[in-house]
Design a protein around this motif. Sequence first.
Motif, PDB file in Angstrom:
ATOM      1  N   PRO A   1       0.824  -1.212   0.000  1.00 12.52           N
ATOM      2  CA  PRO A   1       0.000   0.000   0.000  1.00 12.52           C
ATOM      3  C   PRO A   1       0.859   1.263   0.000  1.00 12.52           C
ATOM      4  CG  PRO A   1      -0.809  -1.584   1.618  1.00 12.52           C
ATOM      5  CD  PRO A   1       0.505  -2.103   1.127  1.00 12.52           C
ATOM      6  N   LEU A   2       0.370   2.299  -0.683  1.00 11.44           N
ATOM      7  CA  LEU A   2       1.107   3.556  -0.789  1.00 11.44           C
ATOM      8  C   LEU A   2       1.447   4.123   0.589  1.00 11.44           C
ATOM      9  CD1 LEU A   2       2.248   5.916  -2.423  1.00 11.44           C
ATOM     10  CD2 LEU A   2      -0.064   6.904  -2.456  1.00 11.44           C
ATOM     11  N   LYS A   3       0.517   4.038   1.525  1.00 14.12           N
ATOM     12  CA  LYS A   3       0.752   4.556   2.876  1.00 14.12           C
ATOM     13  C   LYS A   3       1.993   3.922   3.496  1.00 14.12           C
ATOM     14  CE  LYS A   3      -1.254   4.496   7.522  1.00 14.12           C
ATOM     15  NZ  LYS A   3      -2.421   4.072   8.349  1.00 14.12           N
ATOM     16  N   PHE A   4       2.171   2.638   3.275  1.00 17.52           N
ATOM     17  CA  PHE A   4       3.316   1.949   3.863  1.00 17.52           C
ATOM     18  C   PHE A   4       4.602   2.257   3.100  1.00 17.52           C
ATOM     19  CE2 PHE A   4      -0.051  -0.323   5.948  1.00 17.52           C
ATOM     20  CZ  PHE A   4       0.488  -0.680   7.174  1.00 17.52           C
ATOM     21  N   LYS A   5       4.492   2.492   1.803  1.00 18.03           N
ATOM     22  CA  LYS A   5       5.684   2.896   1.056  1.00 18.03           C
ATOM     23  C   LYS A   5       6.202   4.242   1.575  1.00 18.03           C
ATOM     24  CE  LYS A   5       5.259   0.308  -3.230  1.00 18.03           C
ATOM     25  NZ  LYS A   5       5.371   0.329  -4.698  1.00 18.03           N
ATOM     26  N   LEU A   6       5.282   5.146   1.870  1.00 19.92           N
ATOM     27  CA  LEU A   6       5.677   6.430   2.451  1.00 19.92           C
ATOM     28  C   LEU A   6       6.290   6.227   3.837  1.00 19.92           C
ATOM     29  CD1 LEU A   6       2.574   8.590   1.404  1.00 19.92           C
ATOM     30  CD2 LEU A   6       4.866   8.627   0.390  1.00 19.92           C
ATOM     31  N   ARG A   7       5.717   5.289   4.579  1.00 18.28           N
ATOM     32  CA  ARG A   7       6.259   4.968   5.908  1.00 18.28           C
ATOM     33  C   ARG A   7       7.671   4.409   5.801  1.00 18.28           C
ATOM     34  NH1 ARG A   7       3.058   1.251  10.384  1.00 18.28           N
ATOM     35  NH2 ARG A   7       4.734   1.118  11.926  1.00 18.28           N
ATOM     36  N   PHE A   8       7.897   3.568   4.799  1.00 17.37           N
ATOM     37  CA  PHE A   8       9.227   2.999   4.598  1.00 17.37           C
ATOM     38  C   PHE A   8      10.247   4.082   4.250  1.00 17.37           C
ATOM     39  CE2 PHE A   8       7.208  -1.272   3.208  1.00 17.37           C
ATOM     40  CZ  PHE A   8       7.051  -1.621   4.538  1.00 17.37           C
ATOM     41  N   ILE A   9       9.821   5.047   3.455  1.00 17.84           N
ATOM     42  CA  ILE A   9      10.730   6.150   3.107  1.00 17.84           C
ATOM     43  C   ILE A   9      11.142   6.914   4.361  1.00 17.84           C
ATOM     44  CG2 ILE A   9      10.874   8.365   1.899  1.00 17.84           C
ATOM     45  CD1 ILE A   9       9.099   7.081  -0.292  1.00 17.84           C
ATOM     46  N   LEU A  10      10.182   7.131   5.270  1.00 16.44           N
ATOM     47  CA  LEU A  10      10.505   7.780   6.548  1.00 16.44           C
ATOM     48  C   LEU A  10      11.437   6.899   7.384  1.00 16.44           C
ATOM     49  CD1 LEU A  10       7.050   9.288   7.597  1.00 16.44           C
ATOM     50  CD2 LEU A  10       9.072  10.539   6.815  1.00 16.44           C
ATOM     51  N   MET A  11      11.181   5.595   7.347  1.00 15.55           N
ATOM     52  CA  MET A  11      12.017   4.664   8.102  1.00 15.55           C
ATOM     53  C   MET A  11      13.452   4.679   7.597  1.00 15.55           C
ATOM     54  SD  MET A  11       9.428   1.405   8.526  1.00 15.55           S
ATOM     55  CE  MET A  11      10.621   0.359   9.371  1.00 15.55           C
ATOM     56  N   LEU A  12      13.632   4.970   6.320  1.00 17.60           N
ATOM     57  CA  LEU A  12      14.962   4.953   5.715  1.00 17.60           C
ATOM     58  C   LEU A  12      15.647   6.317   5.727  1.00 17.60           C
ATOM     59  CD1 LEU A  12      14.031   2.691   2.678  1.00 17.60           C
ATOM     60  CD2 LEU A  12      15.587   2.055   4.532  1.00 17.60           C
ATOM     61  N   THR A  13      14.942   7.350   6.171  1.00 19.86           N
ATOM     62  CA  THR A  13      15.513   8.702   6.171  1.00 19.86           C
ATOM     63  C   THR A  13      15.495   9.331   7.557  1.00 19.86           C
ATOM     64  OG1 THR A  13      13.343   9.569   5.445  1.00 19.86           O
ATOM     65  CG2 THR A  13      15.009   9.136   3.736  1.00 19.86           C
ATOM     66  N   ILE A  14      14.318   9.703   8.029  1.00 26.11           N
ATOM     67  CA  ILE A  14      14.214  10.430   9.312  1.00 26.11           C
ATOM     68  C   ILE A  14      14.507   9.525  10.502  1.00 26.11           C
ATOM     69  CG2 ILE A  14      12.656  11.680  10.849  1.00 26.11           C
ATOM     70  CD1 ILE A  14      11.231  12.708   8.341  1.00 26.11           C
ATOM     71  N   ARG A  15      13.923   8.332  10.510  1.00 25.52           N
ATOM     72  CA  ARG A  15      14.060   7.479  11.691  1.00 25.52           C
ATOM     73  C   ARG A  15      15.500   7.062  11.970  1.00 25.52           C
ATOM     74  NH1 ARG A  15      10.450   2.139  12.986  1.00 25.52           N
ATOM     75  NH2 ARG A  15      12.007   1.120  11.685  1.00 25.52           N
ATOM     76  N   PRO A  16      16.315   6.717  10.969  1.00 22.91           N
ATOM     77  CA  PRO A  16      17.715   6.383  11.287  1.00 22.91           C
ATOM     78  C   PRO A  16      18.466   7.514  11.973  1.00 22.91           C
ATOM     79  CG  PRO A  16      17.180   5.639   9.091  1.00 22.91           C
ATOM     80  CD  PRO A  16      16.011   6.446   9.560  1.00 22.91           C
ATOM     81  N   VAL A  17      18.183   8.759  11.573  1.00 26.40           N
ATOM     82  CA  VAL A  17      18.831   9.904  12.226  1.00 26.40           C
ATOM     83  C   VAL A  17      18.464   9.947  13.703  1.00 26.40           C
ATOM     84  CG1 VAL A  17      19.011  12.411  12.279  1.00 26.40           C
ATOM     85  CG2 VAL A  17      18.887  11.223  10.075  1.00 26.40           C
ATOM     86  N   ILE A  18      17.187   9.726  13.992  1.00 27.87           N
ATOM     87  CA  ILE A  18      16.731   9.719  15.390  1.00 27.87           C
ATOM     88  C   ILE A  18      17.360   8.554  16.146  1.00 27.87           C
ATOM     89  CG2 ILE A  18      14.701   9.459  16.877  1.00 27.87           C
ATOM     90  CD1 ILE A  18      13.089  10.875  14.688  1.00 27.87           C
ATOM     91  N   TYR A  19      17.410   7.373  15.499  1.00 30.36           N
ATOM     92  CA  TYR A  19      18.061   6.213  16.117  1.00 30.36           C
ATOM     93  C   TYR A  19      19.482   6.554  16.551  1.00 30.36           C
ATOM     94  CZ  TYR A  19      14.690   2.533  14.786  1.00 30.36           C
ATOM     95  OH  TYR A  19      13.607   1.728  14.674  1.00 30.36           O
ATOM     96  N   PHE A  20      20.215   7.130  15.623  1.00 30.84           N
ATOM     97  CA  PHE A  20      21.639   7.338  15.847  1.00 30.84           C
ATOM     98  C   PHE A  20      21.908   8.441  16.872  1.00 30.84           C
ATOM     99  CE2 PHE A  20      21.904   6.002  11.132  1.00 30.84           C
ATOM    100  CZ  PHE A  20      21.706   4.678  11.488  1.00 30.84           C
TER     101      PHE A  20
END
Length: 297
Positions: A247-266
């Motif tokens: 689903p498109l909603k999850f593709k957008l979520r994955f993009i966030l997971m691969l961009t914003i969330r790693p920065v927060i993780y680190f």
Amino acid sequence: ILFTFKKRGLHKMKTISLVTLYFPDENVKKNITQLSHFVDNVVLLDNTPNFDNSALFLGMEKTEYIAYKENLGLSEAFNRYLKKLTENCFIIFFDQDSFCPESLIEQLKKDYQTCCNNLGRKGIIGPAYFEKNANQLMIPKQKKRITEGIYQVKSIITSGMFTELEVLQKIGLWNEEIFLDMADWDLCWRVLKNNFFCCLTRNVVLSHRLGKDVHRIGVFKIKEGAAFRVYYQTRDCLFLLRRNYVPLKFKLRFILMLTIRPVIYFIFLSDKKNRIHFFFKGIIDSKNKVHGVLSES
């Protein structure tokens, strides 16, 4: 079309529970003992590398233990057993750390029948779950009501997922290119793509814990898991972004997971060096179409 258990012969079908193991302990044994009371057979699929834990489960009734002695991941471990089954049966999947409430499986059977009757087709159903770290009952915002307490949803978690073998066979079983965390999402989306239903019931609740802890950082909720899981999450996100059934909603979520969330993780989580290492290794291995267990070679 009424898909009653009696007319379809489902009332006579066996219920088999599949549980993947990874370094199981006495608490896991207690969970398996509880689960065995409510199904015809519990099959333990042990992914513990180079070890046989059969002694831990010795003498347990209605329990079959299989030691793979290597980490096959969730999908391949399930599939190796599912491919051996020849007669249709109910299948319910569980995590080793999930404790099965007394009413859970009978309620899932009842609500599965309700979904079949109302929707005129087969599918998968799972319980609502109470996330222990977040101290919250997890109910998707995006859902469509079928009847009291039962909803059509886009995905459910592995633990407590209830279905028929026929449904799994018709969608090609679990996707072995998805190793761990997102295998349940992938399966649910392929279920929907093949015109089966994916439902969640609030009529029974399973307690579940995702990761070691949950951190609130502004509007974000960050689940802190083991550092190595960043590798699988990154690799599988990139794999699923290329699939048209996501689903498109999850593709957008994955993009966030691969961009914003790693920065927060680190910035905010522990073991930063390893998280960075596993993130970039996940990207590289995805590009090289690497699947299976993490290799440090």
